[in-house]
Enzyme design. Sequence first.
Site, short mmCIF file in Angstrom:
data_model
loop_
_atom_site.label_atom_id
_atom_site.label_comp_id
_atom_site.label_asym_id
_atom_site.label_seq_id
_atom_site.Cartn_x
_atom_site.Cartn_y
_atom_site.Cartn_z
N THR A 179 0.89 -1.24 -0.15
CA THR A 179 -0.01 -0.03 0.06
C THR A 179 0.93 1.14 -0.04
OG1 THR A 179 0.02 0.06 2.43
CG2 THR A 179 -1.74 -1.14 1.56
N GLU A 322 -5.85 -3.92 -0.34
CA GLU A 322 -6.18 -4.63 0.60
C GLU A 322 -7.32 -5.64 0.24
OE1 GLU A 322 -5.44 -1.80 1.40
OE2 GLU A 322 -4.40 -1.58 3.11
N LYS A 432 -15.09 17.18 11.49
CA LYS A 432 -16.04 17.16 12.74
C LYS A 432 -16.16 18.65 13.01
CE LYS A 432 -17.76 14.10 15.85
NZ LYS A 432 -17.81 12.89 16.91
N TRP A 437 -20.74 15.75 11.08
CA TRP A 437 -19.72 15.34 10.22
C TRP A 437 -19.89 16.17 8.93
CZ3 TRP A 437 -15.63 12.62 11.89
CH2 TRP A 437 -15.90 11.93 13.29
P1 AMP Z 1 -5.34 1.83 -3.05
O1 AMP Z 1 -5.03 0.70 -2.19
O2 AMP Z 1 -4.02 2.63 -3.28
O3 AMP Z 1 -5.94 1.47 -4.29
O4 AMP Z 1 -6.34 3.00 -2.40
C1 AMP Z 1 -7.55 2.66 -1.89
C2 AMP Z 1 -8.45 3.82 -1.65
O5 AMP Z 1 -8.73 4.72 -2.81
C3 AMP Z 1 -9.70 3.32 -1.11
O6 AMP Z 1 -9.54 3.18 0.20
C4 AMP Z 1 -10.43 4.65 -1.42
O7 AMP Z 1 -10.36 5.75 -0.51
C5 AMP Z 1 -9.97 5.39 -2.78
N1 AMP Z 1 -10.83 4.90 -3.62
C6 AMP Z 1 -10.91 3.45 -4.71
N2 AMP Z 1 -11.84 3.62 -5.47
C7 AMP Z 1 -12.43 4.65 -5.25
C8 AMP Z 1 -13.73 5.34 -5.74
N3 AMP Z 1 -14.22 4.67 -7.06
N4 AMP Z 1 -14.28 6.46 -5.52
C9 AMP Z 1 -13.52 7.02 -4.37
N5 AMP Z 1 -12.39 6.60 -3.78
C10 AMP Z 1 -11.89 5.51 -4.21
#
Ligand code: AMP
Length: 534
Positions: A179, A322, A432, A437
């Site tokens: 990540t 994840e 907040k 929120w």
């Molecule tokens: P990553 O592990 O780098 O792919 O990041 C995952 C994160 O990207 C998620 O927990 C979301 O916060 C964000 N994310 C992924 N897909 C979307 C989506 N379609 N719309 C908004 N946020 C997204």
Amino acid sequence: MAKLGAMQDWTMRITSVIDHAAREAGTREIVTRWADGSVTRTDWAGVRRDALKMAQALQRLGIRPGERVASLAMNHSRHLVSWYGVAGMGGVLHTVNPRLFDDQLDYIVNHAEDRVLLYDAAFQPIVDKMKDRWTTIEHYICYDSGENAPAFEDWIGAEDGDFEWVTGDERDPCMICYTSGTTGNPKGVQYEHRSTVLHAIAGLQPAAFNFSGSSVMLPVVPMFHAASWGLPYAGAMAGIKFVFSAVNDPAVLHQLMIDEKVTDSAGVPTVWLAHFQYCDANGLDLPPLKAATIGGSAAPKFMIERLMKNGTRVQHAWGMTETSPIGTVGGPTWDWEELSFEEKVQKTTMQGRPIFGVELRTVDLDDMVTELPRDGKSSGALQIRGPWIIKRYFKSDKDAVNNEGWFDTGDVGILHPDGTLQLTDRTKDVIKSGGEWISSVELENAAGGHPAVAEAACVGMPHPKWDERPVLFVVKKADAQVSAEDIIEHLRSQVAKWWLPDAVEFIDEIPHTATGKISKKDLRDRFSDYRLEA
Ligand code: AMP
């Protein structure tokens, strides 16, 4: 009497995926447009042949099942071969994101104990810079040049491909992705053969990628980001044609989409934005895609609208490293045919419905346990569980899930009665104010709709009376004239009055993470002295 059923044993291994593709769609093309402009073609049978040779070559280097082999590469057929070659000899492919910072690159390669690195010549400067710090790597192989390391084609070319795939348990690992967390060290997520096969089967369905033998997919989402959303596996299962580009230049992508009759593509919102700009600047129509999957960040409404007007089905997908990564995909809902165009666009701005295998729930943000109703209103911390969802980070001795298997995504969302997920924020970014929120993402999206705004990021800043209040950071479009009051005025009709930012600050650039997301941590660090008055 036998207690079990009477069906055959079948271990879910990645090798069965490439065997199937080579057997049932052996001549279906895999096209690559390389960084130097040349185009090469292979097919699924060719990918399998090369993967067998690669597995042999890795064994010859002394790599043993379970050990990590790293790639530092863009999307191309040799990278695809590596996905199957490494898994085929029981190894674990570590797809390294070349956009990470030096310290992260140092950390993840050493943490994964990668023994081999396969890389694109374009990343030679990274290799030169990091070589001394990458203490576990014994062998370097270059995908597209023999200048500084053995060339991939020569390396596998020395083998005859007379190799039996290494067999093992379906729960064995096959790939690791880290990540790009904005805090602390990156964390390794190790995918299994079984989880990967299940995830890919789920990805094939009409409610997800909707692949058939006639699909021609150009994935812009990099192979180094969250397993390229599982596309290289799902695509093999359906025997689709893949078109890869080792560069992400919109002019190149546009031409490839037309020349190769691409029907499907997938990428983060910025990819489409760049494509729009390229088409507008050159007076071109968007390519006639059947479907575009957008994920990684929220796709803005105008983007969805423009693609849909082009006759392209937009699949807004949500997931994370994840989660392998597909959690939800925005296929048509059951009321789809009755919706107006505007309503369809609106629905598509949400993140879609969970595919089979994935369970979602939202819980109260304050206590993190009380489950919230799926009423289309209650917003809470999003949790997920299922067979391709992480249980434990690599080398961690602690589970990353609670007793019931729920993994806390760090996202905040609303679940609708028809199963649709609407993402509203990150837990760390939601603001907040006086105990209530405010969604920073909704404010950003609303601000992004102003014609003078190139990009907007909203963060909660300490406030003496309300705890936190939203402050909006805006990058103006080149030559655009706009004031803070104009932006507030624009927001007024779109959000509740008490959500309106206390300040709008114009800045030159918004910081991004290695995967192209807004880095609010960097923004907060940069403005750590920022004070709002009561
Ligand atoms: P990553 O592990 O780098 O792919 O990041 C995952 C994160 O990207 C998620 O927990 C979301 O916060 C964000 N994310 C992924 N897909 C979307 C989506 N379609 N719309 C908004 N946020 C997204």
